[in-house]
Design a protein around this motif. Structure first.
Motif, PDB file in Angstrom:
ATOM      1  N   CYS A 111      32.470  48.766  29.255  1.00 30.01           N
ATOM      2  CA  CYS A 111      31.469  47.727  30.677  1.00 30.01           C
ATOM      3  C   CYS A 111      32.715  47.730  32.268  1.00 30.01           C
ATOM      4  O   CYS A 111      33.801  48.249  31.668  1.00 30.01           O
ATOM      5  N   ASP A 112      32.166  47.818  33.440  1.00 25.28           N
ATOM      6  CA  ASP A 112      33.590  46.486  34.339  1.00 25.28           C
ATOM      7  C   ASP A 112      34.460  46.123  33.923  1.00 25.28           C
ATOM      8  O   ASP A 112      33.990  45.055  33.383  1.00 25.28           O
ATOM      9  N   ARG A 113      35.802  46.364  33.856  1.00 31.50           N
ATOM     10  CA  ARG A 113      36.792  45.402  33.275  1.00 31.50           C
ATOM     11  C   ARG A 113      37.392  44.990  34.536  1.00 31.50           C
ATOM     12  O   ARG A 113      37.144  45.727  35.583  1.00 31.50           O
ATOM     13  N   GLN A 114      37.084  43.851  34.773  1.00 32.09           N
ATOM     14  CA  GLN A 114      38.146  43.151  35.884  1.00 32.09           C
ATOM     15  C   GLN A 114      39.399  42.450  35.956  1.00 32.09           C
ATOM     16  O   GLN A 114      39.450  41.408  35.721  1.00 32.09           O
ATOM     17  N   PRO A 115      40.699  43.691  35.337  1.00 36.04           N
ATOM     18  CA  PRO A 115      42.104  43.001  35.285  1.00 36.04           C
ATOM     19  C   PRO A 115      42.545  41.923  36.472  1.00 36.04           C
ATOM     20  O   PRO A 115      41.853  42.028  37.397  1.00 36.04           O
ATOM     21  N   VAL A 116      43.189  41.235  36.606  1.00 34.60           N
ATOM     22  CA  VAL A 116      44.108  40.339  37.190  1.00 34.60           C
ATOM     23  C   VAL A 116      45.331  40.863  37.307  1.00 34.60           C
ATOM     24  O   VAL A 116      46.570  41.189  36.510  1.00 34.60           O
ATOM     25  N   ALA A 117      45.864  41.738  38.815  1.00 37.86           N
ATOM     26  CA  ALA A 117      47.077  42.156  38.852  1.00 37.86           C
ATOM     27  C   ALA A 117      47.904  41.207  39.001  1.00 37.86           C
ATOM     28  O   ALA A 117      49.347  41.415  38.880  1.00 37.86           O
ATOM     29  N   ASP A 118      48.534  39.929  39.557  1.00 35.15           N
ATOM     30  CA  ASP A 118      48.974  38.805  39.037  1.00 35.15           C
ATOM     31  C   ASP A 118      48.166  37.966  39.628  1.00 35.15           C
ATOM     32  O   ASP A 118      47.490  36.476  40.112  1.00 35.15           O
ATOM     33  N   PHE A 119      48.108  37.028  38.128  1.00 33.37           N
ATOM     34  CA  PHE A 119      47.146  35.142  37.792  1.00 33.37           C
ATOM     35  C   PHE A 119      47.276  34.482  38.370  1.00 33.37           C
ATOM     36  O   PHE A 119      47.302  33.874  38.805  1.00 33.37           O
ATOM     37  N   HIS A 120      48.705  34.267  39.269  1.00 34.90           N
ATOM     38  CA  HIS A 120      49.497  33.673  40.040  1.00 34.90           C
ATOM     39  C   HIS A 120      48.820  33.196  40.467  1.00 34.90           C
ATOM     40  O   HIS A 120      49.218  32.037  42.222  1.00 34.90           O
ATOM     41  N   GLN A 121      48.150  34.391  41.902  1.00 36.62           N
ATOM     42  CA  GLN A 121      47.300  33.879  43.136  1.00 36.62           C
ATOM     43  C   GLN A 121      45.756  33.387  43.106  1.00 36.62           C
ATOM     44  O   GLN A 121      45.470  32.809  43.615  1.00 36.62           O
ATOM     45  N   LEU A 122      45.365  33.064  41.821  1.00 36.98           N
ATOM     46  CA  LEU A 122      44.759  32.413  41.475  1.00 36.98           C
ATOM     47  C   LEU A 122      44.494  31.190  40.789  1.00 36.98           C
ATOM     48  O   LEU A 122      45.456  30.888  41.359  1.00 36.98           O
ATOM     49  N   GLU A 123      43.265  29.979  41.276  1.00 42.10           N
ATOM     50  CA  GLU A 123      43.401  28.879  40.636  1.00 42.10           C
ATOM     51  C   GLU A 123      43.396  28.544  39.245  1.00 42.10           C
ATOM     52  O   GLU A 123      42.856  29.875  39.010  1.00 42.10           O
ATOM     53  N   ARG A 124      44.123  27.650  38.661  1.00 40.52           N
ATOM     54  CA  ARG A 124      44.217  27.108  37.528  1.00 40.52           C
ATOM     55  C   ARG A 124      42.501  27.109  36.704  1.00 40.52           C
ATOM     56  O   ARG A 124      42.379  28.130  35.280  1.00 40.52           O
TER      57      ARG A 124
END
Length: 771
Positions: A111-124
């Motif tokens: 199915c469609d996957r959504q990897p995160v290139a840099d998790f530091h850019q996200l909120e915890r």
């Protein structure tokens, strides 16, 4: 070098790890059918979001959890939902649970996957939500949701994050091989968890019997602040509390968790799952599982899709059924025997042991305890296993709990060293289960008691509120009764004041009417052709004055009634009766004046011309009188119909409608009389040879005293009945006090009217007898 501590007890069983470490991790392949239990974690079971026959893709959610504790279940591959129903699941009881059956199509389409290139850019919070949505639970055996574990209370700062790579139990090598071949993924998952928790210290603990794993992890963590601690090999050093004590020298408090002392432990497999969820966008759909034992030809570690049946996994390892004696899920110390190979691999399945009879022989019969104390020496929690055994066997669960039964981690060390072959762990599990059952029943009873007490309090509160409302209604009714009585007295005084002035004239008019009646009676009794003697002259001025006063008083009472109805006060009924009474008085005054005019008409003028009152009525006036008569008759018919319906329904408006019918009947009568008089005047206007004197009025029939007395007795009896019901309702604080007060007032009025009618009849008879 990191300082290490030791924990009490512990044993050194035969490891047998070399059986499954000679080969690299292999894929377990795609079975014909995947069986996915809805509860593979601690917490509420997941709820299916797919239907039978639906086509799903790899990584698509199949079931979600509505509560805060729990994680969803995903499709390990693409295929069709074949069924949703009960099936045996991995559990010591061998029980069934609800599972989703997936038939793979072989395409393995994602199915469609959504990897995160840099998790530091996200909120915890976003990272934690991604971990939850990926369905990650602790893969070391407990299955606690990882996102909740990575979110400790705000008052418990995690100072040390430990990655548990000890894997102390014999036979199991899943974490060992994962660290050897996927050390970079382990380090990546540790970085994500460390970014979420921000501890001061990150440690990866590995037993010294895994040199290849130690070297791989050190290479992956090079140039980082992660400590790779090599600890001595001793069972159960991989236990969470024991590992915390080894690395920090701190003990987890009784009934507490490592976060209480600023420490958190995570599993190697959990770190890999976190990395794949954040960096690759893949949910938890597979895990590394060890298949070992002397009954398989190719023991090793397999990358297994969740839901794979155990029999498929055994077939990949080359199981030899003729040699298979016992099938153990988990390690030999803390695992349990499987009753069927149809159970699937779940998120906490780390090992399957296919053992021969010589490898894991049947335990010997249980012997009496010899009190050697070896179980106490090897207990890693520093408990008294012998005392716990006696209390559990005697069902003295409160004493066992007092001896810290729930601190037991069920490692099996005591059972391993017991010379009497007593299955101590089984006794402890039994005692824990019974205590939990009793606690659940006690909790249920406490909740029932709380609900009962809350209900009783609510009923008492409602009763008190009801009593207060009843008292308030009674007080308001008493005040209304007093106010009504005062207003009635005031109305009576006003009526008396207005009726005092014409009292003498009214008596004179009544006397004149009596004289006229006597004269007519005397004229009729003579029976000859002589003309009746001329009646005594009547004082028309007094009669006209009486009529005018009656009209004024009626208008005043009607104004008061209109005002009372607009204010909706308690004097409406009283004023309605006063208006009806004044209408009767006006009617009697008009009739007396009409009779006086008929019996003694005013003298004519010299020219014998008729007065304006005696002028003949026109055709238009007669038509108008006829229309008024028809209108009055129609209204009387409507009122009579409403009265009949009210009597049939026993409604409260019967008395009011009776008064309305009587009033409309009087109106019809007056309209008939007016029409007859107009028609008579029209006939008199025609020329005639000789004027015929008016016929004498019929003598009124004497009143029936017996009927009036009977009505008075009935009214008094009904009043007494209503008064008794009112007294009873007041003594019992009934809800119908207000209604009975109104009924008593209504019956008091009826008694008063009946008594007044009887007194008037007696006075009339006395006057007739006197004449």
């Amino acid at each position: 070098m990191t300082k290490l501590w030791d924990f009490p007890g512990g044993i050194h069983p035969v490891e047998n790890k070399d059986l499954s470490t000679t080969r690299q991790i292999e894929p377990a392949g795609l079975p014909d059918r995947l069986i996915l239990p809805l509860q593979q974690h601690i917490g509420a079971p997941a709820v299916p979001v797919v239907e039978v026959g639906e086509q799903v893709l790899k990584g698509q959610p199949l079931a979600t959890v509505e509560g805060p504790v729990g994680v969803p279940v995903h499709a390990p591959t693409s295929g069709t939902i074949e069924a949703i129903g009960p099936h045996p699941v991995p559990h010591p009881s061998g029980m069934d649970d609800v599972c989703i059956f997936l038939r793979p199509d072989g395409d393995d389409r994602w199915c469609d996957r959504q990897p995160v290139a840099d998790f530091h850019q996200l909120e915890r919070a976003d990272v934690l939500d991604r971990i939850r949505q990926a369905g990650i639970a602790g893969m070391g055996g407990a299955g606690f949701p990882t996102n909740i574990k990575l979110r400790p209370p705000t008052d418990r700062k995690v100072e040390t994050l430990i990655l548990n790579g000890a894997e102390c139990e014999p036979y199991i090598t899943a974490d060992d091989m994962a660290m050897r071949e996927r050390a970079d993924q382990v380090a990546a998952g540790l970085r994500i968890m460390a970014w979420i928790l921000r501890p001061q210290r990150c440690v990866i603990a590995i037993e010294d019997n895994k040199p290849a794993a130690i070297a791989a992890i050190r290479a992956a963590c090079q140039d980082t602040q992660v400590e790779v601690c090599v600890i001595p090999t001793k069972y159960p050093s991989g236990g969470e509390k024991q590992l915390v004590q080894i690395l920090t020298g701190l003990e987890v408090p009784h009934g507490g968790i490592p976060a209480d002392i600023g420490v958190m432990c995570q599993n190697i497999g959990t770190a890999i799952a976190v990395h794949r969820a954040i960096d690759l966008g893949e949910p938890l759909i597979s895990r590394i599982t060890t298949v070992t034992g002397e009954a398989v030809a190719n023991p090793g570690n397999f990358d297994t899709l969740l839901g794979t049946p155990i029999d498929h996994l055994l077939a990949q390892a080359g199981v030899q059924p003729e040699r298979l004696s016992r099938l153990v899920l988990g390690g030999p110390m803390m695992g349990y025997t499987l009753q069927t190979t149809a159970v699937p691999v779940i998120k906490t399945t780390n090992c399957v042991i296919a053992a021969t009879a010589t490898e894991l022989p049947e335990p010997p019969p249980e012997q009496p305890c010899i009190r050697c104390g070896m179980c106490a020496e090897v207990c890693p929690m520093d408990l008294l296993p012998q005392q716990l055994f006696w209390y559990a066997k005697a069902n003295e669960f409160d004493k066992a709990e007092h001896q810290n039964l729930f601190d037991c981690i069920e490692c099996g060390a005591c059972t391993y060293v017991c010379p009497s072959a007593i299955p101590l762990v089984q006794y402890y599990r039994y005692a824990k289960g019974e205590i939990r059952t009793q606690q659940a029943e006690q909790t249920k009873a406490d909740r029932a008691r709380e609900r009962f007490e809350a209900r009783q309090a609510r009923l008492e509160r409602e009763q008190a509120e009801k009593e207060a409302k009843r008292k308030e209604r009674a007080r308001a009714a008493a005040e209304a009764q007093a106010r009504k009585k005062a207003e009635a007295e005031q109305a009576q005084k006003a009526e008396a004041n207005t009726s005092d002035a014409p009292a003498a004239d009214e008596r004179a008019a009544k006397a004149a009417m009596v004289q006229q009646a006597l004269a007519r009676k005397k004229a009729n009794s003579q029976g000859n052709a002589e003309a009746a003697p001329k009646p005594a002259p009547v004082d028309r001025e007094a009669l006209e004055k009486q009529r005018d006063q009656a009209r004024d008083k009626l208008a005043k009472m009607q104004d008061m009634l209109t005002e009372a109805r607009s204010n909706d006060d308690g004097t409406v009924d009283k004023l309605e009766r006063a208006v009806a009474k004044n209408e009767e008085r006006l009617k009697r005054a008009e009739e007396a004046l009409a009779q006086a005019n008929e019996s003694s008409p005013p003298e004519a003028t010299a020219e014998s011309q008729p007065t304006p009152a005696q002028a003949p009525a026109s055709a238009e006036e007669i038509d108008s009188l006829k229309a008024q008569l028809e209108k009055a008759r129609g209204k009387l018919t409507n009122m009579q119909t409403l009265l009949d319906e009210a009597r049939a329904d026993n409604a409260d408006t019967v008395e009011k409608l009776e008064r309305a019918v009587a009033k409309n009947r009087d109106r019809v009568k007056r309209a008939e009389e007016a029409l007859a008089q107009a028609q008579a005047q029209t006939g008199e206007a025609e020329p005639a040879a000789e004027e015929t004197p008016p016929a004498p009025a019929p003598e009124p029939s004497p009143p029936d005293l017996n009927a009036l007395k009977e009505q008075l007795d009935k009214a008094q009896a009904k009043l007494e009945t209503m008064q008794g019901l009112l007294d009873e309702a007041r003594s019992s604080n009934g809800d119908n006090v207000d209604k009975l007060l109104r009924a008593v007032a209504k019956n008091e009025d009826r008694v008063q009217r009946a008594r007044q009618a009887l007194n008037e009849a007696k006075a009339q008879l006395a006057t007739q007898d006197a004449n």
